[in-house]
Design a protein around this motif. Structure first.
Motif, PDB file in Angstrom:
ATOM      1  N   GLY A 286      -9.739 -15.592   4.626  1.00 17.60           N
ATOM      2  CA  GLY A 286      -8.237 -15.932   4.872  1.00 17.60           C
ATOM      3  C   GLY A 286      -8.429 -17.530   5.190  1.00 17.60           C
ATOM      4  N   TYR A 287      -7.245 -18.045   4.927  1.00 17.81           N
ATOM      5  CA  TYR A 287      -6.908 -19.377   5.334  1.00 17.81           C
ATOM      6  C   TYR A 287      -6.904 -19.530   6.954  1.00 17.81           C
ATOM      7  CZ  TYR A 287      -5.686 -20.683   0.471  1.00 17.81           C
ATOM      8  OH  TYR A 287      -5.774 -20.977  -0.757  1.00 17.81           O
ATOM      9  N   GLY A 288      -7.547 -20.595   7.260  1.00 21.39           N
ATOM     10  CA  GLY A 288      -7.078 -21.219   8.734  1.00 21.39           C
ATOM     11  C   GLY A 288      -5.965 -21.808   8.678  1.00 21.39           C
ATOM     12  N   GLN A 289      -5.154 -21.758   9.938  1.00 21.38           N
ATOM     13  CA  GLN A 289      -3.870 -22.461  10.213  1.00 21.38           C
ATOM     14  C   GLN A 289      -3.963 -23.472  11.181  1.00 21.38           C
ATOM     15  OE1 GLN A 289      -1.676 -21.878   8.084  1.00 21.38           O
ATOM     16  NE2 GLN A 289      -1.828 -19.575   7.328  1.00 21.38           N
ATOM     17  N   PRO A 290      -2.915 -24.422  11.018  1.00 22.83           N
ATOM     18  CA  PRO A 290      -2.944 -25.763  11.935  1.00 22.83           C
ATOM     19  C   PRO A 290      -2.493 -25.386  13.292  1.00 22.83           C
ATOM     20  CG  PRO A 290      -0.951 -25.555  10.441  1.00 22.83           C
ATOM     21  CD  PRO A 290      -1.980 -24.455   9.985  1.00 22.83           C
ATOM     22  N   GLY A 291      -3.081 -26.187  14.086  1.00 21.15           N
ATOM     23  CA  GLY A 291      -2.898 -26.176  15.636  1.00 21.15           C
ATOM     24  C   GLY A 291      -1.091 -26.612  15.810  1.00 21.15           C
ATOM     25  N   GLY A 292      -0.794 -26.186  17.020  1.00 28.82           N
ATOM     26  CA  GLY A 292       0.656 -26.521  17.669  1.00 28.82           C
ATOM     27  C   GLY A 292       0.421 -27.828  17.726  1.00 28.82           C
ATOM     28  N   GLN A 293       1.566 -28.629  17.882  1.00 28.50           N
ATOM     29  CA  GLN A 293       1.984 -29.875  18.064  1.00 28.50           C
ATOM     30  C   GLN A 293       1.911 -30.113  19.721  1.00 28.50           C
ATOM     31  OE1 GLN A 293       5.677 -31.206  16.166  1.00 28.50           O
ATOM     32  NE2 GLN A 293       4.381 -31.873  14.264  1.00 28.50           N
ATOM     33  N   GLY A 294       1.518 -31.202  20.164  1.00 28.34           N
ATOM     34  CA  GLY A 294       1.613 -31.540  21.567  1.00 28.34           C
ATOM     35  C   GLY A 294       2.822 -31.751  22.065  1.00 28.34           C
ATOM     36  N   GLY A 295       3.373 -31.721  23.386  1.00 25.17           N
ATOM     37  CA  GLY A 295       4.582 -31.767  23.694  1.00 25.17           C
ATOM     38  C   GLY A 295       4.808 -33.717  24.022  1.00 25.17           C
ATOM     39  N   LEU A 296       6.086 -33.728  23.862  1.00 27.29           N
ATOM     40  CA  LEU A 296       6.703 -35.092  23.709  1.00 27.29           C
ATOM     41  C   LEU A 296       6.529 -35.799  25.152  1.00 27.29           C
ATOM     42  CD1 LEU A 296       9.167 -34.961  21.075  1.00 27.29           C
ATOM     43  CD2 LEU A 296       6.756 -35.424  20.643  1.00 27.29           C
ATOM     44  N   GLY A 297       6.482 -37.180  25.256  1.00 28.52           N
ATOM     45  CA  GLY A 297       6.756 -37.744  26.334  1.00 28.52           C
ATOM     46  C   GLY A 297       8.363 -37.798  26.665  1.00 28.52           C
ATOM     47  N   PHE A 298       8.910 -38.169  27.803  1.00 25.78           N
ATOM     48  CA  PHE A 298      10.181 -38.296  28.089  1.00 25.78           C
ATOM     49  C   PHE A 298      10.829 -39.263  27.204  1.00 25.78           C
ATOM     50  CE2 PHE A 298      13.854 -38.792  30.932  1.00 25.78           C
ATOM     51  CZ  PHE A 298      14.361 -37.734  30.745  1.00 25.78           C
ATOM     52  N   ALA A 299      12.123 -38.810  26.744  1.00 25.92           N
ATOM     53  CA  ALA A 299      12.712 -39.526  25.811  1.00 25.92           C
ATOM     54  C   ALA A 299      12.988 -41.070  26.273  1.00 25.92           C
ATOM     55  CB  ALA A 299      14.052 -39.005  25.517  1.00 25.92           C
ATOM     56  N   ASN A 300      12.917 -42.027  25.204  1.00 27.29           N
ATOM     57  CA  ASN A 300      13.414 -43.415  25.533  1.00 27.29           C
ATOM     58  C   ASN A 300      12.266 -44.131  26.561  1.00 27.29           C
ATOM     59  OD1 ASN A 300      15.502 -43.108  23.436  1.00 27.29           O
ATOM     60  ND2 ASN A 300      16.782 -42.255  25.068  1.00 27.29           N
ATOM     61  N   THR A 301      11.099 -43.477  26.957  1.00 29.59           N
ATOM     62  CA  THR A 301      10.224 -44.044  27.934  1.00 29.59           C
ATOM     63  C   THR A 301       8.870 -44.388  27.073  1.00 29.59           C
ATOM     64  OG1 THR A 301       9.222 -42.208  28.961  1.00 29.59           O
ATOM     65  CG2 THR A 301      11.320 -42.735  29.784  1.00 29.59           C
TER      66      THR A 301
END
Length: 483
Positions: A379-394
Motif C-alpha cells: 500500500g501507498y504511504g500518505q503525506p503528513g499533516g501541515q503544521g499550524g500557521l503563525g498569527f495572521a499579518n505577523t
C-alpha cells in the motif's frame, strides 16, 4: 468363481456354466463363499475382455485372468488359458485398477496362505485417475499385503500438471492515512501537537505517524518519530522534526518503506506414499511484505520572538506541528504452485510383499509442477499533516509539517510445485523381488513449476524436477504429508 463381462450375470452363482459379470462380485464371493455353508473358494477365473471397474483383492484370493470362456472341456476345473487377444483387461475410467488388501483391512481368509496370485491380467490406469485426480497408479499393495504377479502387464497413464498457485490480490494492500493538521498559533493556551494517525495491517502490526510537536511560548516541542521504528536507522527515516527555538522548526522525516518480501523457495523432495497413492510437495508460499514506517511529526513553533507575540486578548501558544502520515501495509504473498501428478505402476506400502515374474510394467510421464502465485503490491504511504500557521499579518513562524509515511513492501512471489515422478515400482519399507522376464519401461519426471513472475530460464524458486526410475524405495512415511 468364474466371471465373464460378456455372458455373465451377477445374479448367477459364479459357476463355470453360470458366471458372474463383474470382477468385484466374483472376488467377494471367492473371499466369503456363496453362502454360509460353503468354504471360500479363494480363486477367481476371469475370461478375456475389458472390465471397466476398479477392484479390491483381499490377500489370499487369487485372480487368474485370460481364460477362454467359450473353449475347453466343460468338465475341466479351469477355463483354458487364452492368448494375447483373450487378455483380461482391468481398466476403470477412474480409481486404482487393482488394490490388494492386507493387515487390519483384509477380509477374514481361512488358512495360513494369505498371498494373492495374480495371473494373466492387464491392469490399465487412465491418465490422472488416482484419488488426487492428478496421478495415474495401476496397483497398490496395502500395508501387510502379499501378492505374486505373473504373466501380466501393469500400465500407468500420465500424471496431470499441477495447478498454479493462487495469486495474491492485484489491488494494492491497504494504504496509509493522511497526517493531521497542526493547530494555528494563538488559538489555544495549550497547543498540543497534531494527533497521530494509525493504519492497522493485521497480525498485530500497525503503522503510526508521529505526533506533531507542541506549540510553545519561547520554544516549540519536537515531533515524535513514526512507527514501527527501524532497528537501525542511520538515515534518520521517520524521525520527528525539532521544534523552533533560535531557528525555525524542522519538518518530520519521511518514514522508511517496508521491505519487499523475497521470492519463495520451490518445492523439493521425493513426495510421500500413502494408501491413496503418491502425494507431492507444493512450492513455498510467498511471505508478506513489510509495513511502511509512519512519517515523523513536524516540530512545533513558538509565539514570542523579537517584536512578535500573540495579541493580549488571545491564547498565547505558538503553532503546533502536523503529525506524520502513516505507512502502507505490506502486500500478501502468493500461494505455492501445486505438484504434478505421478505415473506409478505399483505402490507397495509398509510390510507388504510383492513378487513379479514374466510381467511388464509400463508407466507414463509425470505431470509438470504448477507455477507459483504472484505477490500483492504494498500500500501507498500518505503525506503528513501541515503544521499550524503563525498569527495572521505577523512575522510569527508557522509550525512544521509531518513526514510522509513509507510505502508497504511487495508480497513475495511463491515457489513452483514439485514435478511428478515416473516409477515402475515405488516401495515404502516393503519387500519387492523380480523374477525372470520382468521388464520395466518408465517415462519422464515432470518439470518443476516456475516461481511466480519468474522468466522461463530463471531457476530461483523453481520446483524440483520429478524423479524417474524403474524401482524407487522410500525410507519412511511422513505422518502428515503436506498437500
Amino acid at each position: 468363481m468364474f466371471v465373464s463381462p460378456s455372458s455373465g450375470d451377477d445374479r448367477s452363482p459364479g459357476t463355470k456354466g453360470a458366471p458372474v459379470k463383474t470382477l468385484q462380485h466374483a472376488i467377494d464371493l471367492a473371499a466369503s463363499g456363496r453362502d454360509d455353508s460353503e468354504t471360500p473358494t479363494r480363486r477367481v477365473y476371469a475370461c478375456g475382455g475389458v472390465f471397466e471397474e476398479a477392484i479390491t483383492l483381499p490377500s489370499g484370493v487369487d485372480l487368474w485372468g485370460s481364460r477362454r470362456c467359450d473353449d475347453g472341456d466343460d468338465s475341466s476345473e479351469e477355463w483354458p488359458l487364452g492368448g494375447p487377444n483373450a487378455s483380461t483387461v482391468i481398466a476403470p475410467p477412474v480409481g486404482i485398477p487393482v488394490r490388494v488388501l492386507g493387515g487390519d483391512d483384509q477380509h477374514v481368509i481361512a488358512g495360513d496362505d494369505v498371498t494373492s496370485v495374480i495371473v494373466g491380467v492387464r491392469a490399465v490406469a487412465a491418465d490422472a485417475s488416482a484419488p488426487d485426480h492428478k496421478s495415474s497408479i495401476a496397483m497398490i499393495l496395502s500395508q501387510g499385503a502379499r501378492a505374486i504377479v505373473r504373466d501380466s502387464v501393469i500400465v500407468a497413464g500420465n500424471g496431470k500438471d499441477g495447478e498454479p498457485g493462487e495469486d495474491a490480490a492485484i489491488k494494492q494492500a491497504t494504504g496509509g492515512e493522511f497526517g493531521n493538521v497542526g493547530a494555528n498559533a494563538c488559538t489555544a493556551d495549550g497547543e498540543t501537537g497534531a494527533l497521530p494517525v494509525v493504519t492497522v495491517c493485521g497480525d498485530g502490526i500497525e503503522s503510526t505517524g508521529g505526533y506533531g510537536g507542541d506549540g510553545g511560548l519561547e520554544s516549540g516541542g519536537d515531533g515524535a518519530p513514526g512507527k514501527p521504528e527501524p532497528a537501525e536507522n542511520p538515515e534518520g527515516k521517520g524521525m520527528g522534526g525539532t521544534g523552533a527555538g533560535d531557528v525555525r522548526c524542522m519538518n518530520g522525516a519521511d518514514g522508511r518503506p517496508g521491505p519487499d518480501s523475497p521470492r519463495a523457495a520451490g518445492a523439493v523432495g521425493a513426495g510421500y506414499l500413502t494408501v491413496d497413492g503418491w502425494i507431492g510437495v507444493r512450492g513455498k508460499d510467498g511471505q508478506k511484505g513489510g509495513v511502511g514506517q509512519g512519517g515523523g511529526g513536524g516540530g512545533g513553533s513558538l509565539s514570542r520572538g523579537p517584536m512578535t507575540a500573540c495579541p493580549a486578548n488571545r491564547p498565547q501558544r505558538g503553532a503546533a506541528g502536523g503529525s506524520g502520515g502513516s505507512g502502507g501495509c505490506g502486500g500478501l504473498g502468493g500461494h505455492g504452485g501445486s505438484y504434478g501428478g505421478a505415473s506409478i505402476g505399483v505402490i507397495a506400502l509398509e510390510g507388504s510383499s510383492l513378487a513379479l515374474d514374466a510381467t511388464d510394467v509400463i508407466t507414463g510421464d509425470g505431470g509438470h509442477g504448477g507455477v507459483g502465485g504472484t505477490g500483492q503490491p504494498g500500500g501507498y504511504g500518505q503525506p503528513g499533516g501541515q503544521g499550524g500557521l503563525g498569527f495572521a499579518n505577523t512575522p510569527m513562524w508557522k509550525a512544521c509539517d509531518g513526514g510522509w509515511g513509507g510505502a508497504g513492501g511487495r508480497g513475495g512471489d511463491a515457489g513452483g510445485g514439485l514435478g511428478g515422478p515416473s516409477y515402475g515400482i515405488a516401495a515404502l519399507s516393503a519387500s519387492v523381488s523380480f523374477g525372470s522376464e520382468v521388464q520395466i519401461q518408465y517415462g519422464r519426471g515432470g518439470l518443476g513449476g516456475l516461481a511466480g513472475n519468474a522468466p522461463v530460464n530463471d531457476s530461483l524458486g523453481r520446483g524440483e524436477e520429478g524423479d524417474a526410475a524403474a524401482y524407487r524405495p522410500f525410507d519412511s512415511p511422513d505422518p502428515e504429508p503436506p498437500r
